[in-house]
Write an enzyme that holds these catalytic residues in place. Structure first.
Site, short mmCIF file in Angstrom:
data_model
loop_
_atom_site.label_atom_id
_atom_site.label_comp_id
_atom_site.label_asym_id
_atom_site.label_seq_id
_atom_site.Cartn_x
_atom_site.Cartn_y
_atom_site.Cartn_z
N ASP A 133 -40.10 54.25 -60.87
CA ASP A 133 -38.82 54.94 -61.08
C ASP A 133 -39.06 56.44 -61.18
O ASP A 133 -39.79 56.91 -62.05
CB ASP A 133 -38.14 54.42 -62.36
CG ASP A 133 -36.66 54.75 -62.39
OD1 ASP A 133 -36.29 55.92 -62.08
OD2 ASP A 133 -35.86 53.86 -62.71
N SER A 183 -30.52 55.55 -60.59
CA SER A 183 -31.35 54.36 -60.35
C SER A 183 -30.54 53.10 -60.08
O SER A 183 -31.07 52.14 -59.53
CB SER A 183 -32.27 54.12 -61.55
OG SER A 183 -33.18 55.18 -61.66
N HIS A 245 -31.85 47.53 -67.89
CA HIS A 245 -31.74 48.90 -67.38
C HIS A 245 -31.49 48.87 -65.87
O HIS A 245 -31.66 47.83 -65.23
CB HIS A 245 -33.03 49.65 -67.72
CG HIS A 245 -32.85 51.13 -67.82
ND1 HIS A 245 -33.49 52.02 -66.98
CD2 HIS A 245 -32.12 51.89 -68.68
CE1 HIS A 245 -33.15 53.25 -67.32
NE2 HIS A 245 -32.32 53.20 -68.34
N PHE A 368 -40.44 42.62 -75.23
CA PHE A 368 -41.51 43.12 -76.09
C PHE A 368 -41.13 44.33 -76.94
O PHE A 368 -41.95 44.82 -77.69
CB PHE A 368 -42.72 43.46 -75.21
CG PHE A 368 -43.16 42.30 -74.37
CD1 PHE A 368 -43.85 41.24 -74.94
CD2 PHE A 368 -42.84 42.25 -73.02
CE1 PHE A 368 -44.23 40.15 -74.17
CE2 PHE A 368 -43.23 41.16 -72.24
CZ PHE A 368 -43.92 40.11 -72.81
N ASP A 417 -39.97 58.02 -64.81
CA ASP A 417 -38.67 58.68 -64.79
C ASP A 417 -38.32 59.30 -66.15
O ASP A 417 -37.86 60.44 -66.23
CB ASP A 417 -37.62 57.63 -64.40
CG ASP A 417 -36.21 58.16 -64.43
OD1 ASP A 417 -35.87 58.98 -63.56
OD2 ASP A 417 -35.43 57.76 -65.32
N HIS A 421 -37.51 63.14 -67.24
CA HIS A 421 -36.25 63.54 -67.87
C HIS A 421 -36.50 64.35 -69.13
O HIS A 421 -35.74 65.25 -69.47
CB HIS A 421 -35.39 62.31 -68.21
CG HIS A 421 -34.65 61.75 -67.04
ND1 HIS A 421 -33.82 62.51 -66.24
CD2 HIS A 421 -34.61 60.50 -66.51
CE1 HIS A 421 -33.31 61.75 -65.29
NE2 HIS A 421 -33.78 60.52 -65.43
N HIS A 537 -32.76 64.12 -61.57
CA HIS A 537 -33.44 63.57 -60.41
C HIS A 537 -33.48 64.62 -59.30
O HIS A 537 -32.73 65.59 -59.34
CB HIS A 537 -32.70 62.33 -59.89
CG HIS A 537 -32.66 61.22 -60.89
ND1 HIS A 537 -31.84 60.14 -60.76
CD2 HIS A 537 -33.34 61.03 -62.04
CE1 HIS A 537 -32.01 59.32 -61.79
NE2 HIS A 537 -32.92 59.85 -62.59
ZN LIG Z 1 -33.66 58.72 -64.12
#
Ligand SMILES: [Zn+2]
EC number: 3.1.3.1
Length: 612
Positions: A133, A183, A245, A368, A417, A421, A537
């Site tokens: 990602d 995404s 997600h 987890f 990712d 960010h 992004h």
């Molecule tokens: Zn992102």
């Protein structure tokens, strides 16, 4: 002005070959930071801007006006010692002599290898999609250098495991309504074969973001995970993020908004407008195709059971969805499997995931962490009983391989990712190497004669690699000097949290002097040009690396949704299966074969010309 004109580069280059890690003195202002900024012997040899000793820019009366940011203002004077030596570390090349013979041989060796390539037109029994990602090309390049430098070599010449795959293409990532995508829309593209609107999941572009009433049966698109299950294959998903997600959710959910991970995030007016609306976690457990997935491994327990508490290294994420309706979907999945008479395991820790009791399970659910799994380096540092992406990948493949029916597996390295960010480049590189470990471990468990492996990203980020660090110069360190006589790091962002400046007076400011920053720290926020809480992004194409059956169909610049079409074609599932019925896959690829042959003939001809 360029590097070659610098009076100081001579002594740096002579040092290069003599030791594994040479400290270089780039110039006086570089080594002493803000203390001696009046020096004019910077590496850029700038004469256009003089800097006074307090770091202010002179001769600039029309400078930009900055909005003061509390954490970086003029009252914060540097108190740290001057630049640590290791920041200017230069790692030596593995091959000291990179002269004519070296490069001619290297070129010829690679050519020989290319000329030996053959097409694999087998039917893909298995398909594995590794999705990094936010793993754009600048991140791949920086990670490859970082990987080498962790082994004390220069790094530029190194390669990540998947960079050795025979076929590479580019993926155009824009979504239907945005130049730069998210995404969810991209996951929909490469998993279902249909591009969608920004932040929508598993639906076509007739669905408007956040408007549940536009989600109709006709608007829904199915993913390759569904195609695989319908063809009698097994299917699984693995992610280091919450399993609800965007990326993993694109394999099973249909939603007008990616944020509807559990009931809490669905706005009241949407619940009113669409009484039967189902959050993403419930879709995974109750609906097609998620309820039939053989492997579900990741984070996001708080979306499945709202009765959660904080623990070390595993905080409840208050900003994101926490289940409110009293359901325990983690238990519900187990009850369902029991009722169906299936063998299954549901686990919450690494120890349980790796324990023998999982060995004979046909179905495996592992959640987890309450939210995302921590970064890999955090798991190690805190000694958490949480699996790495590699651990999850290996266990997933082992479970999926128990049947002989073949499988589709999605593995997401989801936190590359997040590190971007946050504007923390080094963390993104660390996560990329953890992703690489998962790819390597996964490929070593399968036979690429019958398994198509695709490695790609959903989108890039706005991190870039600045010029002109020396060969082997630390990729996470300082790169060069600006015309303001202040250094900048090699890795930087065009936007994000790292917008730092120094106030000169109430209306004017200059660039922050990073000489005193701990630029190699895992949490260091590299400079950015535009302030944003969340770095964005990036819109450039991302790469697709492929090996195995039909991997040669990744060969040029592709629309991102093409990826799903190739994976489906290779496995004889989904929209295009005519070639499978004929039992002759080779006939479908004659054109490609002759095309490649022609290229080889031309290459041969060019080689002959070269050595005439
Ligand atoms: Zn992102």
């Amino acid at each position: 002005t360029n590097l070659d004109n610098s009076t100081d580069t001579t002594n740096t280059t002579t040092n290069l070959d003599n030791s594994t890690a040479t400290t270089i003195a780039m110039n006086s202002s570089y080594t002493t930071g803000g203390v001696n900024e009046s020096s004019t012997t910077s590496i850029m040899n700038s004469t256009t801007t003089a800097a006074s000793s307090n770091g202010s820019i002179t001769g600039t009366t029309q400078g930009p006006i900055f909005v003061p940011a509390p954490s970086y203002n003029s009252t914060k004077e540097p108190t740290k010692p001057p630049l640590p030596e290791e920041l200017r570390e230069v790692f030596s090349r593995p091959n000291q002599n990179e002269g004519k013979e070296f490069w001619m041989k290297k070129g010829q060796d690679e050519l020989t290898k290319s000329l030996q390539m053959t097409l694999n037109t087998n039917k893909a029994k298995n398909v594995i999609l590794f999705l990094g990602d936010g793993l754009g090309i600048p991140t791949i390049v920086a990670s490859r250098i970082y990987k080498g430098q962790l082994q004390k070599v220069s790094g530029e010449e190194q390669e990540l495991y998947f960079e050795t795959f025979p076929y590479v293409g580019l993926s155009k990532t824009y979504c239907v309504d945005k130049q730069v995508p998210d995404s969810a829309s991209t996951g929909t593209a490469y998993l279902t074969g249909v591009k969608a609107n920004f932040q929508t999941l598993g639906v076509d572009s007739s669905v408007q973001l956040g408007n549940c009433s536009t989600v109709t049966e006709e608007s829904k698109v199915t993913s390759i995970a569904q195609w695989a299950l319908d063809a009698g294959m097994r299917a699984g998903i693995v992610s280091s993020t919450r399993i609800t997600h965007a990326t993993p959710a694109a394999s099973y959910a249909h939603s007008s908004h990616r944020d509807y991970e559990c009931d809490e995030m669905i706005p009241a007016e949407m619940k009113q407008l669409c009484p039967h609306i189902k959050d993403i976690a419930r879709q995974l457990i109750e609906d097609e195709p998620g309820k039939r997935f053989h492997v579900i491994l990741g984070g996001g327990y708080q979306c499945f059971n709202g009765n959660v508490s904080n623990s070390t290294g595993d905080p409840v994420d208050e900003q994101d969805c926490q289940r409110q309706d009293g359901r325990d979907l983690f238990q519900q999945w187990q009850d369902d499997k029991k009722a169906e008479g299936k063998t299954f395991s549901a686990v919450r820790t690494k120890s349980d995931l790796l324990s023998d009791k999982v060995n004979d399970s046909e179905y495996l659910l592992g959640l987890f962490a309450n939210s995302h799994l921590p970064y890999e380096f955090e798991k190690l540092k805190m000694g958490l009983d949480m699996p790495s992406l590699e651990d999850m990948t290996k266990r997933a493949i082992q479970v999926l391989q128990q049947g002989d029916e073949g499988f589709f597996l999605l593995v997401e390295g989801g936190r590359i990712d997040h590190a971007h960010h946050e504007g923390t480049a080094r963390k993104a590189l660390e996560e990329t190497l953890a992703f690489e470990d998962a790819v390597r471990a996964g490929v070593q468990m399968v036979d690429t004669e019958e398994t198509l492996v695709v490695v790609t990203a959903d989108h890039s980020h706005v991190m870039t690699i600045n010029g002109y660090p020396l060969r082997g110069q630390s990729i996470i360190g300082l790169g060069d000097m600006g015309t303001d006589n202040l250094p900048y790091t090699t890795l930087m962002y065009t936007n994000g949290k790292g917008f730092k400046y120094k106030s000169l007076n109430s209306t004017h400011g200059g660039r922050w002097n990073i000489s005193y920053d701990e630029v190699t720290d895992m949490e260091y926020e590299q400079l950015s040009a535009v302030p944003l809480d969340d770095e964005t992004h990036g819109g450039e194409d991302v790469s697709i690396y492929a090996i195995g059956p039909m991997s040669h169909l990744f060969h040029g610049v592709h629309e991102q949704n093409y990826i799903a079409h190739v994976m489906g074609y290779a496995a004889c599932i989904g929209a295009n299966q005519d070639h499978c019925a004929e039992g002759n896959t080779a006939s479908q690829t004659n054109n490609i074969s002759s095309g490649l042959l022609l290229s080889l003939v031309i290459l041969n001809y060019l080689t002959c010309l070269l050595f005439r």
